[in-house]
Motif scaffolding. Structure first.
Motif, PDB file in Angstrom:
ATOM      1  N   GLY A 200      14.324 -20.079 -15.868  1.00 50.76           N
ATOM      2  CA  GLY A 200      15.235 -18.764 -16.726  1.00 50.76           C
ATOM      3  C   GLY A 200      15.697 -18.108 -16.831  1.00 50.76           C
ATOM      4  O   GLY A 200      16.759 -17.108 -17.604  1.00 50.76           O
ATOM      5  N   TRP A 201      14.304 -17.115 -16.651  1.00 50.86           N
ATOM      6  CA  TRP A 201      14.878 -15.786 -16.388  1.00 50.86           C
ATOM      7  C   TRP A 201      15.343 -14.828 -15.247  1.00 50.86           C
ATOM      8  O   TRP A 201      16.299 -14.479 -15.220  1.00 50.86           O
ATOM      9  N   VAL A 202      15.501 -16.075 -14.405  1.00 51.35           N
ATOM     10  CA  VAL A 202      16.631 -15.891 -13.137  1.00 51.35           C
ATOM     11  C   VAL A 202      18.092 -15.744 -13.375  1.00 51.35           C
ATOM     12  O   VAL A 202      18.407 -14.804 -13.279  1.00 51.35           O
ATOM     13  N   CYS A 203      18.055 -17.050 -13.801  1.00 54.95           N
ATOM     14  CA  CYS A 203      19.433 -17.314 -14.709  1.00 54.95           C
ATOM     15  C   CYS A 203      20.206 -16.013 -15.318  1.00 54.95           C
ATOM     16  O   CYS A 203      21.043 -15.313 -15.714  1.00 54.95           O
ATOM     17  N   TYR A 204      19.252 -15.679 -16.546  1.00 59.98           N
ATOM     18  CA  TYR A 204      18.990 -14.249 -17.468  1.00 59.98           C
ATOM     19  C   TYR A 204      19.803 -13.174 -16.803  1.00 59.98           C
ATOM     20  O   TYR A 204      20.618 -12.606 -17.285  1.00 59.98           O
ATOM     21  N   ALA A 205      19.107 -12.973 -15.530  1.00 57.76           N
ATOM     22  CA  ALA A 205      19.293 -11.551 -14.695  1.00 57.76           C
ATOM     23  C   ALA A 205      20.448 -12.077 -14.163  1.00 57.76           C
ATOM     24  O   ALA A 205      21.348 -10.660 -14.576  1.00 57.76           O
TER      25      ALA A 205
ATOM     26  N   HIS B  49      13.984 -36.468  -3.022  1.00 57.26           N
ATOM     27  CA  HIS B  49      12.711 -35.664  -3.413  1.00 57.26           C
ATOM     28  C   HIS B  49      13.025 -34.899  -4.857  1.00 57.26           C
ATOM     29  O   HIS B  49      13.646 -35.248  -5.260  1.00 57.26           O
ATOM     30  N   LEU B  50      11.826 -36.058  -5.810  1.00 62.61           N
ATOM     31  CA  LEU B  50      11.850 -36.110  -7.310  1.00 62.61           C
ATOM     32  C   LEU B  50      10.395 -35.439  -7.289  1.00 62.61           C
ATOM     33  O   LEU B  50       9.811 -35.629  -7.281  1.00 62.61           O
ATOM     34  N   ALA B  51      11.130 -34.037  -8.949  1.00 65.25           N
ATOM     35  CA  ALA B  51       9.568 -32.780  -8.610  1.00 65.25           C
ATOM     36  C   ALA B  51       9.362 -33.565 -10.369  1.00 65.25           C
ATOM     37  O   ALA B  51      10.492 -33.701 -10.976  1.00 65.25           O
ATOM     38  N   VAL B  52       8.330 -33.213 -10.735  1.00 63.31           N
ATOM     39  CA  VAL B  52       8.416 -33.111 -12.225  1.00 63.31           C
ATOM     40  C   VAL B  52       7.374 -32.317 -12.287  1.00 63.31           C
ATOM     41  O   VAL B  52       7.158 -31.491 -11.544  1.00 63.31           O
ATOM     42  N   TYR B  53       8.206 -31.458 -13.076  1.00 66.84           N
ATOM     43  CA  TYR B  53       7.737 -30.072 -13.757  1.00 66.84           C
ATOM     44  C   TYR B  53       7.452 -29.992 -15.159  1.00 66.84           C
ATOM     45  O   TYR B  53       8.303 -30.929 -16.488  1.00 66.84           O
ATOM     46  N   ALA B  54       6.833 -28.722 -15.987  1.00 65.01           N
ATOM     47  CA  ALA B  54       7.546 -29.424 -17.107  1.00 65.01           C
ATOM     48  C   ALA B  54       8.285 -27.848 -17.793  1.00 65.01           C
ATOM     49  O   ALA B  54       7.840 -27.387 -18.636  1.00 65.01           O
ATOM     50  N   CYS B  55       9.512 -27.576 -17.486  1.00 64.35           N
ATOM     51  CA  CYS B  55      10.396 -27.457 -17.404  1.00 64.35           C
ATOM     52  C   CYS B  55      11.655 -27.664 -17.054  1.00 64.35           C
ATOM     53  O   CYS B  55      12.284 -28.020 -16.355  1.00 64.35           O
ATOM     54  N   PHE B  56      12.764 -27.509 -18.306  1.00 64.02           N
ATOM     55  CA  PHE B  56      13.799 -27.693 -17.612  1.00 64.02           C
ATOM     56  C   PHE B  56      14.420 -27.434 -17.070  1.00 64.02           C
ATOM     57  O   PHE B  56      15.402 -27.843 -16.156  1.00 64.02           O
ATOM     58  N   ASP B  57      14.496 -26.171 -16.601  1.00 62.67           N
ATOM     59  CA  ASP B  57      15.420 -25.155 -16.473  1.00 62.67           C
ATOM     60  C   ASP B  57      15.104 -24.851 -14.841  1.00 62.67           C
ATOM     61  O   ASP B  57      15.903 -25.229 -13.917  1.00 62.67           O
TER      62      ASP B  57
END
Length: 302
Positions: free
Chosen positions: A57-62, A104-112
């Protein structure tokens, strides 16, 4: 034959990928710090602070709003991308499977993290390092839809996979700190840099100092009364804007930090938009308290 051969599915936590990212991030900072010292001695513009790149999210914003700060953003790959690259090109080779046939399937607490997985940066010859990302809440919804309980899902710990996948040194960095959670980059890089650059062994909790709130905190290292390292946490877009304004000259205050761990979500990545939220309880439990309790439970079972 190799233990990976013939296996249809392997589930692993992401600690090993996080540790690779931490090691790379720490080394990158040390190199940048030394380069910055040379620049200043020659009267050239500084190349610090180093801003972390683990938060998509931060990288996209930058990239979209402040491209001028991109040179300060770390080139270290985020853990999800590291895991995908290793799975597709190392684990798959060990199993005798072409990268395109490894999923490769990843599970994260982040939609981004879904946006991160779709970046062309994290693909080789058209094969994505990460094929699918599920948020924590989406995983819970799938379990509920299929009427499955986590406690009833059979788990099998296979000790034969420990050696081929990661080394003990990589899995456990040997320092008592919650590196796999928010704050982990600052914690590890500060300790690594203090020892590598100044020969100082930092033990125990780091001396965090809150600025306006807990989403903006500082940690410094002083030697002989002189501040030699100045690190910060910047969580949430309000704090991110403070940092970017300082870097772009839109405020009188100049950015004095050497390293900033940047996360778009207030309270850090554990409080991501895809995280499972606290249920209504009596007495009610704050979401932050629940996240802390989950993290403590995770630590006890490592």
């Amino acid at each position: 034959s190799h233990p990976l051969r013939g296996r249809e599915c392997i589930v692993t936590d992401g600690m090993w990928a996080v540790n690779i990212a931490l090691l790379e991030q720490a080394q990158e900072f040390v190199e940048k710090f030394r380069e910055n010292q040379r620049r200043l001695a020659q009267g050239d513009p500084p190349c610090l602070p180093l801003l972390t790149s683990a938060c998509p999210g931060w990288v996209c914003y930058a990239e979209k709003t402040h491209p001028e700060v991109i040179p300060y953003v770390s080139t270290t790959m985020p853990p999800q991308a590291i895991a995908g690259a290793v799975i597709k090109r190392h684990f798959a080779a060990l199993a005798g499977v072409p990268p395109a046939q490894a999923y490769h399937l990843a599970v994260y607490a982040c939609f981004d993290k879904k946006l991160e997985a779709a970046r062309p940066d994290f693909a080789v010859d058209g094969v994505r390092d990460t094929d699918c990302v599920l948020s924590s809440v989406e995983l819970l919804q799938i379990l509920e839809r299929e009427q499955l309980k986590w406690s009833e899902i059979p788990m099998c710990v296979d000790a034969s996979l420990d050696g081929p996948l990661v080394t003990k040194e990589l899995y456990n960095l040997g320092v008592e700190s919650d590196f796999e959670s928010s704050g982990g980059y600052l914690e590890y890089v500060m300790r690594f840099a203090a020892k590598e650059l100044f020969g100082v062994e930092l033990t125990g909790p780091l001396p965090y100092k809150a600025r306006r709130n807990l989403n903006w905190q500082e940690v410094t290292l002083e030697l002989d009364g002189k501040k030699v390292l100045n690190f910060a946490l910047a969580y949430g877009f309000q704090q991110i804007q403070n940092i970017t304004r300082q870097l772009t000259g839109k405020t009188k205050a100049q950015c004095s930090y050497d390293f900033v761990e940047v996360m778009a979500c207030p309270s850090g990545s554990l409080n991501g938009g895809g995280q499972i939220r606290a249920a209504q309880q009596t007495p009610p439990e704050a979401n932050r308290d629940l996240l802390q309790r989950v993290q403590q439970t995770f630590q006890t079972h490592l």
